[in-house]
Write a protein that holds these residues in place. Structure first.
Motif, PDB file in Angstrom:
ATOM      1  N   ASP A 131      35.092  35.726  37.877  1.00  0.00           N
ATOM      2  CA  ASP A 131      35.948  34.544  38.053  1.00  0.00           C
ATOM      3  C   ASP A 131      37.416  34.948  38.071  1.00  0.00           C
ATOM      4  N   TYR A 367      34.867  27.167  30.031  1.00  0.00           N
ATOM      5  CA  TYR A 367      34.757  28.420  30.779  1.00  0.00           C
ATOM      6  C   TYR A 367      35.336  29.616  30.029  1.00  0.00           C
ATOM      7  N   VAL A 374      34.367  21.567  29.432  1.00  0.00           N
ATOM      8  CA  VAL A 374      33.961  20.874  30.660  1.00  0.00           C
ATOM      9  C   VAL A 374      32.607  20.166  30.514  1.00  0.00           C
ATOM     10  N   SER A 393      31.943  12.467  40.387  1.00  0.00           N
ATOM     11  CA  SER A 393      33.154  12.869  41.103  1.00  0.00           C
ATOM     12  C   SER A 393      33.311  14.391  41.079  1.00  0.00           C
ATOM     13  N   SER A 394      34.231  14.828  41.888  1.00  0.00           N
ATOM     14  CA  SER A 394      34.536  16.249  41.928  1.00  0.00           C
ATOM     15  C   SER A 394      35.089  16.690  40.566  1.00  0.00           C
ATOM     16  N   GLY A 395      34.587  17.791  40.066  1.00  0.00           N
ATOM     17  CA  GLY A 395      35.056  18.294  38.779  1.00  0.00           C
ATOM     18  C   GLY A 395      34.349  17.666  37.595  1.00  0.00           C
ATOM     19  N   ALA A 396      33.311  16.848  37.864  1.00  0.00           N
ATOM     20  CA  ALA A 396      32.602  16.173  36.767  1.00  0.00           C
ATOM     21  C   ALA A 396      31.780  17.147  35.931  1.00  0.00           C
ATOM     22  N   GLY A 397      31.427  18.288  36.536  1.00  0.00           N
ATOM     23  CA  GLY A 397      30.676  19.296  35.776  1.00  0.00           C
ATOM     24  C   GLY A 397      29.274  19.550  36.317  1.00  0.00           C
ATOM     25  N   LYS A 398      28.998  19.076  37.536  1.00  0.00           N
ATOM     26  CA  LYS A 398      27.637  19.210  38.089  1.00  0.00           C
ATOM     27  C   LYS A 398      27.273  20.683  38.297  1.00  0.00           C
ATOM     28  N   SER A 399      28.166  21.427  38.950  1.00  0.00           N
ATOM     29  CA  SER A 399      27.861  22.847  39.205  1.00  0.00           C
ATOM     30  C   SER A 399      27.770  23.597  37.895  1.00  0.00           C
ATOM     31  N   THR A 400      28.555  23.186  36.919  1.00  0.00           N
ATOM     32  CA  THR A 400      28.531  23.870  35.624  1.00  0.00           C
ATOM     33  C   THR A 400      27.146  23.738  34.989  1.00  0.00           C
ATOM     34  N   LYS A 403      24.948  26.162  36.713  1.00  0.00           N
ATOM     35  CA  LYS A 403      25.226  27.569  36.364  1.00  0.00           C
ATOM     36  C   LYS A 403      24.704  27.887  34.966  1.00  0.00           C
ATOM     37  N   TYR A 409      26.427  31.672  32.438  1.00  0.00           N
ATOM     38  CA  TYR A 409      27.292  31.593  31.253  1.00  0.00           C
ATOM     39  C   TYR A 409      26.428  31.136  30.077  1.00  0.00           C
ATOM     40  N   THR A 638      34.204  14.266  46.140  1.00  0.00           N
ATOM     41  CA  THR A 638      33.853  15.266  47.143  1.00  0.00           C
ATOM     42  C   THR A 638      32.353  15.293  47.338  1.00  0.00           C
ATOM     43  N   THR A 639      31.649  14.716  46.396  1.00  0.00           N
ATOM     44  CA  THR A 639      30.202  14.778  46.536  1.00  0.00           C
ATOM     45  C   THR A 639      29.632  13.370  46.460  1.00  0.00           C
TER      46      THR A 639
HETATM   47  N1  ATP Z   1      34.889  29.533  36.974  1.00  0.00           N
HETATM   48  C1  ATP Z   1      35.586  28.575  36.388  1.00  0.00           C
HETATM   49  N2  ATP Z   1      36.551  28.885  35.488  1.00  0.00           N
HETATM   50  C2  ATP Z   1      37.271  27.917  34.896  1.00  0.00           C
HETATM   51  N3  ATP Z   1      37.088  26.601  35.120  1.00  0.00           N
HETATM   52  C3  ATP Z   1      36.155  26.233  36.006  1.00  0.00           C
HETATM   53  C4  ATP Z   1      35.355  27.195  36.699  1.00  0.00           C
HETATM   54  N4  ATP Z   1      34.507  26.524  37.505  1.00  0.00           N
HETATM   55  C5  ATP Z   1      34.763  25.218  37.336  1.00  0.00           C
HETATM   56  N5  ATP Z   1      35.742  25.033  36.448  1.00  0.00           N
HETATM   57  C6  ATP Z   1      36.268  23.738  35.960  1.00  0.00           C
HETATM   58  O1  ATP Z   1      35.212  23.053  35.329  1.00  0.00           O
HETATM   59  C7  ATP Z   1      35.222  21.679  35.653  1.00  0.00           C
HETATM   60  C8  ATP Z   1      33.861  21.276  36.209  1.00  0.00           C
HETATM   61  O2  ATP Z   1      33.667  21.974  37.429  1.00  0.00           O
HETATM   62  P1  ATP Z   1      32.327  21.895  38.284  1.00  0.00           P
HETATM   63  O3  ATP Z   1      32.439  22.895  39.382  1.00  0.00           O
HETATM   64  O4  ATP Z   1      31.172  21.987  37.377  1.00  0.00           O
HETATM   65  O5  ATP Z   1      32.429  20.432  38.859  1.00  0.00           O
HETATM   66  P2  ATP Z   1      31.557  19.737  39.991  1.00  0.00           P
HETATM   67  O6  ATP Z   1      31.173  18.406  39.456  1.00  0.00           O
HETATM   68  O7  ATP Z   1      30.444  20.621  40.420  1.00  0.00           O
HETATM   69  O8  ATP Z   1      32.640  19.596  41.132  1.00  0.00           O
HETATM   70  P3  ATP Z   1      32.425  19.683  42.722  1.00  0.00           P
HETATM   71  O9  ATP Z   1      31.582  18.525  43.117  1.00  0.00           O
HETATM   72  O10 ATP Z   1      33.828  19.523  43.246  1.00  0.00           O
HETATM   73  O11 ATP Z   1      31.833  21.005  43.024  1.00  0.00           O
HETATM   74  C9  ATP Z   1      36.353  21.481  36.622  1.00  0.00           C
HETATM   75  O12 ATP Z   1      37.456  20.987  35.879  1.00  0.00           O
HETATM   76  C10 ATP Z   1      36.677  22.863  37.137  1.00  0.00           C
HETATM   77  O13 ATP Z   1      38.035  22.992  37.390  1.00  0.00           O
END
Ligand code: ATP
Length: 640
Positions: A131, A367, A374, A393-400, A403, A409, A638-639
């Motif tokens: 990262d 992170y 997050v 919404s974007s940044g809600a934490g879905k990808s987290t 992962k 992680y 965004t999603t």
């Molecule tokens: N590698 C990283 N290091 C630090 N912060 C991160 C990292 N990846 C994501 N974040 C932060 O964690 C929060 C959640 O991100 P995440 O990617 O899980 O959101 P999301 O819901 O999947 O968004 P999107 O739909 O835009 O992909 C966001 O505030 C983002 O800025």
């Protein structure tokens, strides 16, 4: 902006890469590698000793010829003198060959070990490491820095070794011949050593600049070439050319500074060195005239002094390579010293007989340790075979969430279970074997289509590959290529369309046959035909497997067994599509603005005023949607 970037490089050289290892520490570190390759090293050392011994013989033969053979007019000894010199020269040749070959063998083997260790280490580091790193910088360390270390090992360690033994052997002889003269000659040495240290430090600083700015160029090249489509689409070629010129100038300036230092150091040492010859000629001649030294001894003395000059001159050249290598090794060992954040326990168990239940228990995640949280108190239970869609919404934490489920992680609090296994207790291989990911950006590796599908299961048979490709609706388009499954696809699958790439990625996961799938659905606009083909193959992929889908497509959401609506790292609502629409909450609202024609419960956005009543499930403190007069302001989407 360019100034900022260069300023960052300048700051980086003082922060990120600290030169804290001395030559001694470097060699101590290298010792492990030296020990692994001790045989060629030992042979080379023996050769160095032999070489030092026979090299010392030649001036002795000369001395004997001048002092004994010539005055005694012993013509019959001349062939012996010639023969002796020839024999010694032959021995020097053989020893030199063995020394140089064995040392190079030794050096290249060490380099091979270091390169492999570094690559292996980088492969094993956690995602969090990547990262914060630029690819170009890592590439510089793997190639440029390892090679710079190589110069020290392959060329310089043997030279320095050989030279120091030669210098000691000669010094011993000189002392025994005329110690006063020897002391006078050696008087210049402390000054030389002092100057070498001072220049050494300056050169290290200069080379640190060189390596860091070189790595910045690599990063820039890597960034801009892999993103060439973006650059061209914005017409920013000239902007990038100018930025590159800045990086390149910075690199050139750093190199010039280093060269200036070295160019100055070399003549300074040369002058001090010639001072030694001056002393021998002036004082040695007077010693001869006083009868305390023979002419032959003076000739031998001068020959030895010139033999000593060579190592000294070489040492001053080596200084350059050495300082560069110290900086380089610092950068290599800096990476080797980083511990992966996600590690396998010593008693980690391999997952067996997985049903496919996934549980998040009170998971809290940031992170980095000091970073923003997050995911808060995240609880979720996914039954085997269920498809759970994450929306928000974007940044809600879905990808987290996705992962964490793959253990890219570890959460700071709580735990994640696969069946009854805590992810932290299982071997990483067995976990990754059972989890498959299809991500938004479909990366394909350079190679054939067959290789790319088999990447999911390296020992997959041709039949398995074809079955997977057929299930992913990819077989037909693959067969339309002249080379079929043997067609080479570019670095990033450039010859394929977005839809085709996605179908290959699905085939890759199908061939792996994992029980748990993480699907980050692509948003890229696909034509209707691709869309339906992908949809069909996705259905096959998700059938009978547990899956977390970061949903962008309506159909996936409709079909999901459970929809989780996330906001600011918390679950806001959950239920099936019908339940959530009926609830007239956040999901219904998002659905309403994105697909107004499909909405039956929400006619227009103005009706949304009611939404401010919504509170996150069981969580206090999360802001409800802001209502500005009669309009609702929602975070950017965004999603969904
Ligand atoms: N590698 C990283 N290091 C630090 N912060 C991160 C990292 N990846 C994501 N974040 C932060 O964690 C929060 C959640 O991100 P995440 O990617 O899980 O959101 P999301 O819901 O999947 O968004 P999107 O739909 O835009 O992909 C966001 O505030 C983002 O800025």
């Amino acid at each position: 902006m360019q100034a900022n970037v260069l300023q960052k490089i300048a700051e980086n050289k003082n922060g990120d890469v600290q030169i804290n290892r001395s030559v001694k520490k470097l060699y101590k570190r290298l010792w492990v590698y030296i020990w692994q390759n001790k045989l060629p090293f030992a042979i080379a050392i023996v050769m160095i000793f032999c070489l030092s011994f026979v090299q010392v013989l030649i001036p002795q033969i000369t001395r004997y010829a001048i002092d004994t053979v010539i005055p005694g007019k012993n013509f019959d000894q001349l062939p012996w003198i010639g023969g002796a010199i020839l024999l010694v020269s032959l021995l020097v040749g053989v020893f030199n060959f063995l020394r140089s070959y064995m040392m190079s063998l030794f050096g290249h083997r060490i380099l091979n070990n270091i390169r492999n260790d570094l690559y292996q280490h980088i492969q094993k580091l956690s995602i969090s490491f990547f990262d914060n790193r630029r690819t170009g910088d890592l590439m510089s360390r793997l190639s440029g820095d390892v090679n710079a270390m190589g110069n020290l090992i392959t060329a310089d360690i043997p030279e320095i070794f050989a030279d120091s033994i030669t210098v000691v052997a000669i010094s011993v002889y000189l002392f025994s011949t005329d110690w006063q003269l020897t002391v006078m000659v050696l008087v210049t040495w402390p000054l030389m050593i002092y100057l070498s240290q001072v220049f050494g430090k300056w050169m290290r600083d200069a080379y640190r600049d060189v390596q860091v700015s070189g790595a910045a160029i690599n990063s820039h090249i890597q960034d801009t070439i892999s993103n060439i489509n973006i650059i061209k689409s914005f017409g920013n070629e000239q902007y990038e050319i100018d930025r590159f010129a800045d990086y390149s100038r910075h690199y050139m300036d750093a190199n010039i500074r280093a060269v200036r230092l070295w160019s100055l150091f070399f003549p300074v040492i040369g002058i001090l060195n010639n001072l030694g010859t001056l002393i021998v000629v002036v004082f040695g001649s007077s010693e001869v005239m006083l009868g305390r030294l023979t002419i032959g001894e003076l000739a031998a003395f001068l020959a030895y002094i010139s033999q000593m000059n060579q190592p000294i001159r070489r040492f001053s050249k080596v200084m350059n390579i050495m300082q560069r290598a110290i900086v380089a090794s610092d950068r290599v060992f800096e990476i080797l010293d980083i511990k992966p954040e996600v590690t396998e326990k010593e008693d980690a168990v391999a997952i067996a007989n997985l049903q496919g239940k996934v549980t998040f228990e009170n998971v809290e995640f940031a992170y980095s340790h000091n970073g923003q949280v997050v995911l808060h108190e995240f609880n979720l239970e996914i039954q085997p075979g269920m498809t759970v869609a994450l929306v928000g919404s974007s940044g809600a934490g879905k990808s987290t969430v996705a992962k964490l489920a793959m253990r890219f992680y570890d959460p700071q609090k709580g735990r994640i279970l696969l069946d009854a296994y805590d992810l932290r207790d299982v071997t990483l291989d067995s976990l990754r074997d059972r989890v498959g990911i299809v991500s938004q950006e479909t990366l394909l590796l350079y190679g054939t289509i067959r290789d790319n599908i088999a990447y999911g299961k390296l020992d997959a048979t041709d039949e398995e590959i074809e079955v997977a490709a057929k299930a992913a609706n990819a077989h037909q388009f693959i067969m339309s290529f002249p080379e079929g499954y043997n067609s080479i696809i570019g670095e990033r699958g450039l010859k394929l369309s977005g839809g085709q790439r996605q179908r290959l990625a699905i085939a890759r996961v199908l061939v792996k046959n994992p029980q748990f799938i993480v699907l980050d659905e692509a948003t890229s606009a696909l034509d209707t035909e691709s869309e339906s083909l992908i949809q069909e193959s996705l259905q096959k992929l998700l059938k009978d497997r547990t899956s977390i889908v970061i949903a962008h497509r309506l159909s996936t959401i409709y079909n999901a067994d459970l929809i989780i609506v996330m906001e600011e790292g918390r679950i806001l609502e959950m239920g099936t599509h019908a339940e959530l629409i009926a609830k007239r909450g956040r999901y219904a609202y998002l659905h309403g603005i994105q697909f107004p024609q499909k909405t039956t419960l929400l006619e227009s956005i103005e009706e949304i005023k009611e939404i401010k009543e919504i509170e996150p499930i069981g969580v206090k403190g999360l802001k409800p949607l802001k209502v500005v007069e009669s309009k609702v302001v929602v975070p950017e989407l965004t999603t969904f």
